[in-house]
Design a protein around this motif. Sequence first.
Motif, PDB file in Angstrom:
ATOM      1  N   PHE A 247       0.823  -1.213   0.000  1.00 26.53           N
ATOM      2  CA  PHE A 247       0.000   0.000   0.000  1.00 26.53           C
ATOM      3  C   PHE A 247       0.860   1.267   0.000  1.00 26.53           C
ATOM      4  CE2 PHE A 247      -2.385  -3.398   2.209  1.00 26.53           C
ATOM      5  CZ  PHE A 247      -3.349  -3.590   1.231  1.00 26.53           C
ATOM      6  N   ASN A 248       1.869   1.253  -0.843  1.00 24.96           N
ATOM      7  CA  ASN A 248       2.796   2.389  -0.940  1.00 24.96           C
ATOM      8  C   ASN A 248       2.563   3.246  -2.166  1.00 24.96           C
ATOM      9  OD1 ASN A 248       4.239   1.822   1.431  1.00 24.96           O
ATOM     10  ND2 ASN A 248       5.576   0.365   0.382  1.00 24.96           N
TER      11      ASN A 248
ATOM     12  N   ASP B 279       0.142   7.231   3.091  1.00 22.71           N
ATOM     13  CA  ASP B 279       1.214   7.036   4.067  1.00 22.71           C
ATOM     14  C   ASP B 279       1.535   5.554   4.280  1.00 22.71           C
ATOM     15  OD1 ASP B 279       1.308   9.839   4.526  1.00 22.71           O
ATOM     16  OD2 ASP B 279      -0.378   9.662   5.924  1.00 22.71           O
ATOM     17  N   GLY B 280       1.438   4.761   3.211  1.00 25.38           N
ATOM     18  CA  GLY B 280       1.789   3.356   3.302  1.00 25.38           C
ATOM     19  C   GLY B 280       0.748   2.496   3.991  1.00 25.38           C
TER      20      GLY B 280
ATOM     21  N   GLY C 174      -0.094 -21.925   2.216  1.00 25.51           N
ATOM     22  CA  GLY C 174       0.935 -20.919   2.405  1.00 25.51           C
ATOM     23  C   GLY C 174       0.829 -20.280   3.775  1.00 25.51           C
ATOM     24  N   TYR C 175       1.653 -19.270   3.981  1.00 23.27           N
ATOM     25  CA  TYR C 175       1.606 -18.484   5.208  1.00 23.27           C
ATOM     26  C   TYR C 175       1.130 -17.083   4.844  1.00 23.27           C
ATOM     27  CZ  TYR C 175       3.064 -15.724   9.221  1.00 23.27           C
ATOM     28  OH  TYR C 175       3.078 -14.856  10.281  1.00 23.27           O
ATOM     29  N   PHE C 176       0.051 -16.635   5.485  1.00 21.26           N
ATOM     30  CA  PHE C 176      -0.572 -15.359   5.182  1.00 21.26           C
ATOM     31  C   PHE C 176      -0.384 -14.427   6.379  1.00 21.26           C
ATOM     32  CE2 PHE C 176      -2.463 -18.690   2.779  1.00 21.26           C
ATOM     33  CZ  PHE C 176      -2.790 -18.137   1.545  1.00 21.26           C
ATOM     34  N   GLU C 177       0.048 -13.211   6.103  1.00 22.06           N
ATOM     35  CA  GLU C 177       0.381 -12.287   7.179  1.00 22.06           C
ATOM     36  C   GLU C 177      -0.185 -10.904   6.884  1.00 22.06           C
ATOM     37  OE1 GLU C 177       4.271 -12.558   9.512  1.00 22.06           O
ATOM     38  OE2 GLU C 177       4.625 -10.786   8.272  1.00 22.06           O
ATOM     39  N   VAL C 178      -0.824 -10.324   7.908  1.00 17.38           N
ATOM     40  CA  VAL C 178      -1.437  -8.999   7.796  1.00 17.38           C
ATOM     41  C   VAL C 178      -1.041  -8.175   9.010  1.00 17.38           C
ATOM     42  CG1 VAL C 178      -3.614  -7.737   7.634  1.00 17.38           C
ATOM     43  CG2 VAL C 178      -3.433 -10.008   6.621  1.00 17.38           C
ATOM     44  N   ARG C 179      -0.570  -6.971   8.781  1.00 19.87           N
ATOM     45  CA  ARG C 179      -0.267  -6.067   9.900  1.00 19.87           C
ATOM     46  C   ARG C 179      -1.368  -5.021   9.952  1.00 19.87           C
ATOM     47  NH1 ARG C 179       3.138  -1.340  11.072  1.00 19.87           N
ATOM     48  NH2 ARG C 179       3.918  -1.542  13.221  1.00 19.87           N
ATOM     49  N   ALA C 180      -2.106  -4.986  11.064  1.00 23.34           N
ATOM     50  CA  ALA C 180      -3.326  -4.178  11.088  1.00 23.34           C
ATOM     51  C   ALA C 180      -3.575  -3.551  12.456  1.00 23.34           C
ATOM     52  CB  ALA C 180      -4.522  -5.047  10.699  1.00 23.34           C
ATOM     53  N   LYS C 181      -4.444  -2.525  12.429  1.00 26.24           N
ATOM     54  CA  LYS C 181      -4.933  -1.862  13.633  1.00 26.24           C
ATOM     55  C   LYS C 181      -6.434  -1.663  13.466  1.00 26.24           C
ATOM     56  CE  LYS C 181      -4.105   2.559  14.206  1.00 26.24           C
ATOM     57  NZ  LYS C 181      -3.449   3.858  14.538  1.00 26.24           N
ATOM     58  N   PHE C 182      -7.211  -1.901  14.529  1.00 27.13           N
ATOM     59  CA  PHE C 182      -8.664  -1.944  14.410  1.00 27.13           C
ATOM     60  C   PHE C 182      -9.347  -0.732  15.037  1.00 27.13           C
ATOM     61  CE2 PHE C 182      -7.163  -6.408  14.616  1.00 27.13           C
ATOM     62  CZ  PHE C 182      -7.464  -6.748  13.304  1.00 27.13           C
ATOM     63  N   PRO C 183     -10.549  -0.401  14.543  1.00 25.72           N
ATOM     64  CA  PRO C 183     -11.296   0.734  15.091  1.00 25.72           C
ATOM     65  C   PRO C 183     -11.984   0.370  16.405  1.00 25.72           C
ATOM     66  CG  PRO C 183     -12.576  -0.297  13.367  1.00 25.72           C
ATOM     67  CD  PRO C 183     -11.237  -0.990  13.384  1.00 25.72           C
ATOM     68  N   SER C 184     -12.346   1.391  17.165  1.00 26.94           N
ATOM     69  CA  SER C 184     -13.048   1.179  18.423  1.00 26.94           C
ATOM     70  C   SER C 184     -14.535   1.450  18.235  1.00 26.94           C
ATOM     71  CB  SER C 184     -12.480   2.095  19.513  1.00 26.94           C
ATOM     72  OG  SER C 184     -12.638   3.454  19.132  1.00 26.94           O
ATOM     73  N   GLY C 185     -15.317   1.038  19.201  1.00 24.01           N
ATOM     74  CA  GLY C 185     -16.745   1.309  19.171  1.00 24.01           C
ATOM     75  C   GLY C 185     -17.584   0.052  19.161  1.00 24.01           C
TER      76      GLY C 185
ATOM     77  N   MET D 176     -10.405   0.804   9.989  1.00 24.46           N
ATOM     78  CA  MET D 176      -9.391  -0.233  10.130  1.00 24.46           C
ATOM     79  C   MET D 176      -8.234   0.139   9.214  1.00 24.46           C
ATOM     80  SD  MET D 176      -9.554  -4.384   9.385  1.00 24.46           S
ATOM     81  CE  MET D 176     -10.156  -4.231   7.693  1.00 24.46           C
ATOM     82  N   TYR D 177      -6.997   0.039   9.722  1.00 21.34           N
ATOM     83  CA  TYR D 177      -5.814   0.334   8.921  1.00 21.34           C
ATOM     84  C   TYR D 177      -4.992  -0.938   8.743  1.00 21.34           C
ATOM     85  CZ  TYR D 177      -6.795   5.280   9.638  1.00 21.34           C
ATOM     86  OH  TYR D 177      -7.394   6.517   9.650  1.00 21.34           O
ATOM     87  N   ILE D 178      -4.553  -1.178   7.510  1.00 19.89           N
ATOM     88  CA  ILE D 178      -3.704  -2.326   7.204  1.00 19.89           C
ATOM     89  C   ILE D 178      -2.401  -1.808   6.601  1.00 19.89           C
ATOM     90  CG2 ILE D 178      -3.441  -4.387   5.778  1.00 19.89           C
ATOM     91  CD1 ILE D 178      -6.414  -4.865   6.018  1.00 19.89           C
ATOM     92  N   ASP D 179      -1.293  -2.189   7.219  1.00 22.59           N
ATOM     93  CA  ASP D 179       0.025  -1.758   6.770  1.00 22.59           C
ATOM     94  C   ASP D 179       0.481  -2.574   5.564  1.00 22.59           C
ATOM     95  OD1 ASP D 179       2.558  -0.673   6.593  1.00 22.59           O
ATOM     96  OD2 ASP D 179       3.374  -1.878   8.230  1.00 22.59           O
ATOM     97  N   TYR D 180       0.215  -3.885   5.604  1.00 21.95           N
ATOM     98  CA  TYR D 180       0.569  -4.732   4.464  1.00 21.95           C
ATOM     99  C   TYR D 180      -0.196  -6.035   4.529  1.00 21.95           C
ATOM    100  CZ  TYR D 180       3.740  -7.151   7.786  1.00 21.95           C
ATOM    101  OH  TYR D 180       4.260  -7.836   8.855  1.00 21.95           O
ATOM    102  N   VAL D 181      -0.239  -6.694   3.375  1.00 20.81           N
ATOM    103  CA  VAL D 181      -0.726  -8.076   3.259  1.00 20.81           C
ATOM    104  C   VAL D 181       0.351  -8.835   2.512  1.00 20.81           C
ATOM    105  CG1 VAL D 181      -2.492  -9.617   2.330  1.00 20.81           C
ATOM    106  CG2 VAL D 181      -3.140  -7.331   3.145  1.00 20.81           C
ATOM    107  N   ARG D 182       0.824  -9.960   3.063  1.00 18.91           N
ATOM    108  CA  ARG D 182       1.898 -10.728   2.436  1.00 18.91           C
ATOM    109  C   ARG D 182       1.568 -12.203   2.415  1.00 18.91           C
ATOM    110  NH1 ARG D 182       6.601  -7.516   5.845  1.00 18.91           N
ATOM    111  NH2 ARG D 182       6.399  -5.534   4.718  1.00 18.91           N
ATOM    112  N   VAL D 183       1.954 -12.859   1.344  1.00 16.68           N
ATOM    113  CA  VAL D 183       1.709 -14.296   1.186  1.00 16.68           C
ATOM    114  C   VAL D 183       3.047 -14.981   0.901  1.00 16.68           C
ATOM    115  CG1 VAL D 183       0.463 -16.074  -0.091  1.00 16.68           C
ATOM    116  CG2 VAL D 183      -0.591 -13.815   0.259  1.00 16.68           C
ATOM    117  N   PHE D 184       3.315 -16.032   1.660  1.00 20.21           N
ATOM    118  CA  PHE D 184       4.553 -16.806   1.516  1.00 20.21           C
ATOM    119  C   PHE D 184       4.191 -18.247   1.196  1.00 20.21           C
ATOM    120  CE2 PHE D 184       5.187 -13.344   4.422  1.00 20.21           C
ATOM    121  CZ  PHE D 184       6.473 -12.877   4.227  1.00 20.21           C
ATOM    122  N   GLN D 185       5.006 -18.880   0.363  1.00 17.91           N
ATOM    123  CA  GLN D 185       4.805 -20.288   0.043  1.00 17.91           C
ATOM    124  C   GLN D 185       6.157 -21.000  -0.044  1.00 17.91           C
ATOM    125  OE1 GLN D 185       2.399 -20.041  -3.585  1.00 17.91           O
ATOM    126  NE2 GLN D 185       0.558 -20.494  -2.415  1.00 17.91           N
ATOM    127  N   LYS D 186       6.110 -22.320   0.053  1.00 21.30           N
ATOM    128  CA  LYS D 186       7.344 -23.110  -0.069  1.00 21.30           C
ATOM    129  C   LYS D 186       7.775 -23.162  -1.518  1.00 21.30           C
ATOM    130  CE  LYS D 186       6.948 -26.202   3.905  1.00 21.30           C
ATOM    131  NZ  LYS D 186       6.885 -27.602   4.354  1.00 21.30           N
TER     132      LYS D 186
END
Length: 309
Positions: free
Chosen positions: A79-80, A119-120, A152-163, A299-309
């Motif tokens: 998200f850059n 802002d990424g 695979g391995y799925f990874e998300v860096r995130a922050k969630f809203p309140s309420g 909700m803010y997500i910094d990245y979504v990444r997928v890894f596989q063998k």
Amino acid sequence: MLPLSSQNIQSMKLSTILFLSSICCLLLVGCKADGSDVDASPATPSTSSSATAASTSVTPADTKGYAPAGYSLVWSDEFNEGTMPSEKNWGYQSGGHGWTAKELQLYQDADPDNVGVADGLLRITALVEKTKRNAFTSTRLVSKGKAMFEEGYFEVRAKFPSGEGMRSAFWMVGDTVSKIGWPKAGEIDLVEHYGKFPTVVGCAVQTPLNYWSKKSQLGGSKIVKTAESDFHVYGCLWTPERLEFSVDGEVYWTYDAVSLTGGLSYPFKWPFYMVANVSVGGVRGPGGELKPENFPASMYIDYVRVFQK
């Protein structure tokens, strides 16, 4: 104003935490019979080995995060670039019919008030916004037809809203849902957060044997005290026999295929697409009173990444 319920959680050390997290995950909404069979628009499929994915710039090795040894980055969105989600990676599922959970929002199609990149970070925002049949608007972003993966391995860096009444989620749906329906196609709820319980995050699976509308959903939960104020890394390792869910590299719930049930307990044998959304209200998961002062809810997500063998 929204009552709720819940299902199947891992045990917690303190009894008070156990009570809290069980409420959150017994009803843990995976967002499924929820219209995931609706085609995203626009869709321009592309194919690569074990994944159907748009080709994006693969980030350097130092972005490996918590990927297991032997896994390499095959797809990512950092998200850059731009001010809206990449059309190569994401489409939209729109509508305001309440889906199957009687949700209150209208999912908009690429409305910059509800979704954007800056802002990424990817931002998905629920708003108090009156439309013909809904009192709220939001976004349901999907990678259907654009980035679909089997294992695979799925990874998300995130922050969630309140309420209270807010439900934020990042999850995956079997692309076979359009042909065989839900829950036969399977669903992997990588992370869900309910504003009712701000310090709890959860995960779940939806299978033909166990699913939320049958009140037999299986899932786990974990206390993350800063889920709303800080970014955390939420992961899922998907193998032929097991799903492992983690927060910041720590596995907190594991789901194994049940023997003697065939694919009924483990319908994770085909490509899945990814979904990110913020919903308002509904009959699944911990709800609570919706207060105008809690909007806009992002909700803010910094990245979504997928890894596989």
